[in-house]
Motif scaffolding. Structure first.
Motif, short mmCIF file in Angstrom:
data_model
loop_
_atom_site.label_atom_id
_atom_site.label_comp_id
_atom_site.label_asym_id
_atom_site.label_seq_id
_atom_site.Cartn_x
_atom_site.Cartn_y
_atom_site.Cartn_z
N ILE A 21 0.87 -1.17 0.00
CA ILE A 21 0.00 0.00 0.00
C ILE A 21 0.91 1.22 0.00
O ILE A 21 1.62 1.48 0.97
N LEU A 22 0.92 1.91 -1.13
CA LEU A 22 1.79 3.06 -1.33
C LEU A 22 1.02 4.16 -2.05
O LEU A 22 -0.03 3.91 -2.63
N SER A 23 1.57 5.35 -2.03
CA SER A 23 0.94 6.44 -2.77
C SER A 23 1.17 6.24 -4.26
O SER A 23 2.13 5.57 -4.68
N ARG A 24 0.27 6.81 -5.08
CA ARG A 24 0.47 6.75 -6.53
C ARG A 24 1.80 7.39 -6.92
O ARG A 24 2.48 6.92 -7.83
N ASN A 25 2.17 8.45 -6.22
CA ASN A 25 3.42 9.15 -6.53
C ASN A 25 4.62 8.24 -6.30
O ASN A 25 5.58 8.29 -7.05
N ALA A 26 4.59 7.42 -5.25
CA ALA A 26 5.71 6.51 -4.99
C ALA A 26 5.91 5.56 -6.15
O ALA A 26 7.04 5.28 -6.55
N VAL A 27 4.81 5.08 -6.72
CA VAL A 27 4.91 4.16 -7.85
C VAL A 27 5.29 4.92 -9.12
O VAL A 27 6.18 4.50 -9.87
N ALA A 28 4.65 6.05 -9.36
CA ALA A 28 4.91 6.83 -10.58
C ALA A 28 6.36 7.32 -10.66
O ALA A 28 6.92 7.43 -11.75
N SER A 29 6.97 7.60 -9.52
CA SER A 29 8.34 8.12 -9.52
C SER A 29 9.38 7.01 -9.39
O SER A 29 10.57 7.29 -9.30
N SER A 30 8.93 5.77 -9.42
CA SER A 30 9.87 4.65 -9.34
C SER A 30 10.61 4.49 -10.67
O SER A 30 10.24 5.09 -11.68
N ILE A 31 11.62 3.67 -10.67
CA ILE A 31 12.42 3.45 -11.88
C ILE A 31 11.60 2.80 -12.97
O ILE A 31 11.75 3.11 -14.15
N ARG A 32 10.68 1.87 -12.60
CA ARG A 32 9.87 1.14 -13.59
C ARG A 32 8.39 1.20 -13.21
O ARG A 32 7.81 0.19 -12.82
N PRO A 33 7.74 2.34 -13.33
CA PRO A 33 6.33 2.42 -12.94
C PRO A 33 5.43 1.48 -13.72
O PRO A 33 4.40 1.02 -13.20
N SER A 34 5.81 1.12 -14.93
CA SER A 34 4.97 0.23 -15.73
C SER A 34 5.01 -1.22 -15.22
O SER A 34 4.22 -2.05 -15.66
N ALA A 35 5.88 -1.51 -14.27
CA ALA A 35 5.98 -2.86 -13.72
C ALA A 35 4.90 -3.14 -12.69
O ALA A 35 4.78 -4.27 -12.21
#
Length: 86
Positions: A21-35
């Motif tokens: 459970i993370l914020s959308r921003n944490a995922v979007a700013s990751s190295i591979r958000p499409s993963a």
């Protein structure tokens, strides 16, 4: 399992070790958000998306600086735009 650090958590999720459970921003700013696949968490009783109450912590011992006051005002204005975009 409890892991400290968003990138380590996302690495485990990408490897199939579980979910997070993370914020959308944490995922979007990751190295591979499409993963990652994002899914909203819903209230099981109403089916409505959960809402989170946010708070800003400031020092009770010192007055806010002009920079802090400006940042807080920008946060307030942004939150109002996001919450009530009309």
């Amino acid at each position: 399992l409890e892991i400290d650090g968003v990138s380590a958590i996302l690495d485990l999720v990408a490897d199939g070790a579980g979910c997070a459970i993370l914020s959308r921003n944490a995922v979007a700013s990751s190295i591979r958000p499409s993963a990652y696949a994002l899914r909203a968490i819903e209230n099981p009783l109403t089916g409505q998306p959960l809402r989170v109450r946010l708070a800003v912590a400031t020092s009770a011992q010192r007055p806010a600086t002009l920079t802090q006051q400006t940042a807080l005002e920008l946060l307030r204005e942004t939150a109002l735009r996001v919450i009530d975009p009309a």
